[in-house]
Design a protein around this motif. Structure first.
Motif, PDB file in Angstrom:
ATOM      1  N   UNK A 235       0.823  -1.210   0.000  1.00 17.39           N
ATOM      2  CA  UNK A 235       0.000   0.000   0.000  1.00 17.39           C
ATOM      3  C   UNK A 235       0.849   1.248   0.000  1.00 17.39           C
ATOM      4  N   UNK A 236       0.203   2.346   0.308  1.00 20.67           N
ATOM      5  CA  UNK A 236       0.920   3.614   0.355  1.00 20.67           C
ATOM      6  C   UNK A 236       0.171   4.607   1.239  1.00 20.67           C
ATOM      7  N   UNK A 237       0.920   5.579   1.717  1.00 21.39           N
ATOM      8  CA  UNK A 237       0.371   6.700   2.484  1.00 21.39           C
ATOM      9  C   UNK A 237       0.782   7.979   1.759  1.00 21.39           C
ATOM     10  N   UNK A 238      -0.187   8.848   1.535  1.00 21.02           N
ATOM     11  CA  UNK A 238       0.093  10.113   0.870  1.00 21.02           C
ATOM     12  C   UNK A 238      -0.478  11.255   1.697  1.00 21.02           C
ATOM     13  N   UNK A 239       0.333  12.253   1.943  1.00 23.43           N
ATOM     14  CA  UNK A 239      -0.093  13.448   2.663  1.00 23.43           C
ATOM     15  C   UNK A 239      -0.136  14.627   1.702  1.00 23.43           C
ATOM     16  N   UNK A 240      -1.267  15.326   1.672  1.00 24.69           N
ATOM     17  CA  UNK A 240      -1.403  16.560   0.894  1.00 24.69           C
ATOM     18  C   UNK A 240      -1.872  17.625   1.877  1.00 24.69           C
ATOM     19  N   UNK A 241      -0.958  18.490   2.301  1.00 24.57           N
ATOM     20  CA  UNK A 241      -1.221  19.369   3.428  1.00 24.57           C
ATOM     21  C   UNK A 241      -0.877  20.827   3.127  1.00 24.57           C
ATOM     22  N   UNK A 266      -4.786   6.702   2.283  1.00 24.69           N
ATOM     23  CA  UNK A 266      -4.185   5.415   2.629  1.00 24.69           C
ATOM     24  C   UNK A 266      -4.748   4.328   1.731  1.00 24.69           C
ATOM     25  N   UNK A 267      -3.855   3.519   1.180  1.00 26.10           N
ATOM     26  CA  UNK A 267      -4.215   2.309   0.441  1.00 26.10           C
ATOM     27  C   UNK A 267      -3.544   1.115   1.097  1.00 26.10           C
ATOM     28  N   UNK A 268      -4.305   0.026   1.305  1.00 28.47           N
ATOM     29  CA  UNK A 268      -3.698  -1.202   1.801  1.00 28.47           C
ATOM     30  C   UNK A 268      -3.214  -1.114   3.223  1.00 28.47           C
ATOM     31  N   UNK A 277      -9.509   4.922  -2.189  1.00 28.45           N
ATOM     32  CA  UNK A 277      -8.590   5.236  -1.116  1.00 28.45           C
ATOM     33  C   UNK A 277      -9.354   5.609   0.150  1.00 28.45           C
ATOM     34  N   UNK A 278      -8.745   5.297   1.306  1.00 26.90           N
ATOM     35  CA  UNK A 278      -9.260   5.771   2.578  1.00 26.90           C
ATOM     36  C   UNK A 278      -8.714   7.179   2.788  1.00 26.90           C
ATOM     37  N   UNK A 279      -9.600   8.153   2.875  1.00 28.69           N
ATOM     38  CA  UNK A 279      -9.191   9.547   2.954  1.00 28.69           C
ATOM     39  C   UNK A 279      -9.619  10.128   4.299  1.00 28.69           C
ATOM     40  N   UNK A 280      -8.648  10.633   5.058  1.00 26.21           N
ATOM     41  CA  UNK A 280      -8.917  11.371   6.289  1.00 26.21           C
ATOM     42  C   UNK A 280      -8.581  12.841   6.049  1.00 26.21           C
ATOM     43  N   UNK A 281      -9.531  13.709   6.303  1.00 23.79           N
ATOM     44  CA  UNK A 281      -9.286  15.149   6.173  1.00 23.79           C
ATOM     45  C   UNK A 281      -9.041  15.700   7.564  1.00 23.79           C
ATOM     46  N   UNK A 282      -7.793  15.638   7.996  1.00 25.61           N
ATOM     47  CA  UNK A 282      -7.460  16.013   9.352  1.00 25.61           C
ATOM     48  C   UNK A 282      -7.101  17.476   9.486  1.00 25.61           C
ATOM     49  N   UNK A 283      -7.080  17.945  10.726  1.00 26.97           N
ATOM     50  CA  UNK A 283      -6.627  19.301  11.037  1.00 26.97           C
ATOM     51  C   UNK A 283      -5.724  19.246  12.261  1.00 26.97           C
ATOM     52  N   UNK A 284      -4.856  20.218  12.364  1.00 27.27           N
ATOM     53  CA  UNK A 284      -4.004  20.352  13.531  1.00 27.27           C
ATOM     54  C   UNK A 284      -3.617  21.807  13.704  1.00 27.27           C
ATOM     55  N   UNK A 285      -3.507  22.217  14.940  1.00 26.50           N
ATOM     56  CA  UNK A 285      -3.060  23.591  15.191  1.00 26.50           C
ATOM     57  C   UNK A 285      -2.502  23.684  16.599  1.00 26.50           C
ATOM     58  N   UNK A 286      -1.706  24.733  16.832  1.00 24.31           N
ATOM     59  CA  UNK A 286      -1.249  25.015  18.178  1.00 24.31           C
ATOM     60  C   UNK A 286      -1.180  26.514  18.394  1.00 24.31           C
ATOM     61  N   UNK A 287      -1.292  26.916  19.675  1.00 22.20           N
ATOM     62  CA  UNK A 287      -1.177  28.303  20.107  1.00 22.20           C
ATOM     63  C   UNK A 287      -0.105  28.354  21.186  1.00 22.20           C
TER      64      UNK A 287
END
Length: 389
Positions: A235-241, A266-268, A277-287
């Motif tokens: 499989x593979x993991x791809x990040x587009x951020x 994510x595949x496989x 593909x399994x697609x997670x639309x995540x978010x992250x932030x810090x202050x």
């Protein structure tokens, strides 16, 4: 010691033609030793509650044999508890051409170099140039560090004076430089298979003056996975951020915020490949709020938040699909810390993390509720020394 021999001899061959007319050398480095204690987690500390296996060191060389040409290299050692086994690798190794243009500069470098994601990615290996012992994991995750940090390829860059400050920009294309640390942190063991880089490209632009710093980054990184055990799949993991960064300084105070959004595809891996593909639309932030006190002391408080899927903020859907506790889908981290520059060469740092959730606790593909609680804490201490001549 992985990958050092071939690149070392490549560097020697590269430098040899210029040796007799060298003009400018710079040498610098650092060494740091840390200690981490943790409750209700095995992150970093492994099966114990504490770890002294928190060691960092680097030795860097920069050489300008002729005008416009620079050759730079650094060897680094990093042992970070269970997240990174002690090993010596090249931190960077590149040749660079730059030329002054009006009141700015344009350049291009090729080889192994650091990415420019956010404010701290390119300098995260050095205790003196990062804001804390552990960086905000929502933006600078340690578990996926290999898939983002070191790039083998080409970087086009520039700097231009504008208004009362300067603009820096980078356009990078290449492949990420992965190690077995990525195999362990994502899958749980290097024996289950290995990751390899497919491609990486990014654009980054940043403006800075005496009181303001603004940045914008986009990156696309992909790694493929080849299993060596049954029940796991290629499989593979791809990040587009996208990463948005801002910092404001006023008198003895500094406020920093960074926000990341985009998709993880994510595949496989640990389940049969699907049609989509399994697609997670995540978010992250810090202050981060920081005060600079007399005697070279810094105090800071930081809130760091990460969500795997912005449509599943409390993890209930994650729990229904995987059967794992919902807290593996998000993380809230409150950090309280201090840094003291004893002099120009010595730095003592300490910080305490109070955490709810475990979305960035390893192993990512197969988290273990028996070793990871919803509420947990971590204390870190590090002393570092740097040198230059």
């Amino acid at each position: 010691m992985k990958r050092v021999p071939s690149r070392f001899f490549s560097l020697v061959l590269l430098l040899a033609p210029f040796y007799s007319w060298s003009s400018e050398w710079q040498f610098n480095g650092f060494v740091g030793q840390g200690y981490i204690a943790a409750d209700d987690t095995q992150l970093v500390v492994g099966e114990g509650d504490t770890s002294f296996n928190i060691t960092e060191a680097a030795f860097a060389v920069s050489w300008k044999p002729i005008e416009h040409i620079r050759i730079a290299s650094a060897l680094s050692y990093r042992q970070w508890g269970s997240l990174a086994e002690g090993d010596v690798n090249f931190d960077y190794l590149f040749i660079e051409y730059s030329h002054q243009v009006a009141e700015g500069m344009l350049g291009i470098r090729g080889g192994l170099f650091k990415n420019e994601t956010g404010f701290y990615s390119s300098t995260r290996n050095v205790p003196f140039t990062r804001p804390s012992i552990m960086l905000p994991q929502s933006i600078y995750s340690d578990y996926f560090r290999d898939a983002q940090l070191h790039i083998e390829g080409v970087d086009l860059f520039g700097m231009h004076q504008i208004w009362d400050g300067a603009v820096d920009w980078h356009v990078s294309v290449g492949k990420v430089d992965v190690t077995e640390d990525l195999d362990r942190n994502v899958m749980g063991s290097a024996k289950l298979g290995s990751f390899d880089s497919e491609r990486y490209y990014s654009t980054d632009i940043e403006f800075q003056n005496d009181y303001l710093r603004l940045g914008l980054t986009y990156f696309d990184a992909e790694v493929s996975y080849l299993p060596s055990m049954e029940d796991y799949y290629p499989g593979d993991i791809r990040l587009k951020k996208w990463v948005f960064s801002g910092q404001f300084r006023y008198m003895n105070f500094e406020f920093t915020a960074e926000y990341m959004t985009g998709d993880r595809l994510i595949n496989g891996l640990a389940f049969p490949p699907m049609a989509d593909e399994l697609v997670d639309s995540g978010i992250g932030y810090y202050l981060d709020l920081r005060a600079y006190l007399p005697h070279e002391v810094e105090l800071f408080v930081r809130f760091d938040k990460h969500i795997d899927d912005k449509d599943d903020t409390d993890g209930k859907e994650y729990e229904a699909v995987t059967g794992l506790p919902a807290y593996f889908a998000y993380t809230d981290d409150w950090t309280f810390g201090a840094r003291w520059f004893l002099n120009n060469d010595w730095l003592l740092a300490a910080e305490y993390h109070w955490v709810e959730g475990a979305s960035w606790v390893t192993p990512i593909v197969a988290p273990d509720p028996s070793t990871q609680s919803q509420h947990w804490s971590m204390f870190a201490l590090q002393i570092s020394y740097r040198f230059q001549w």
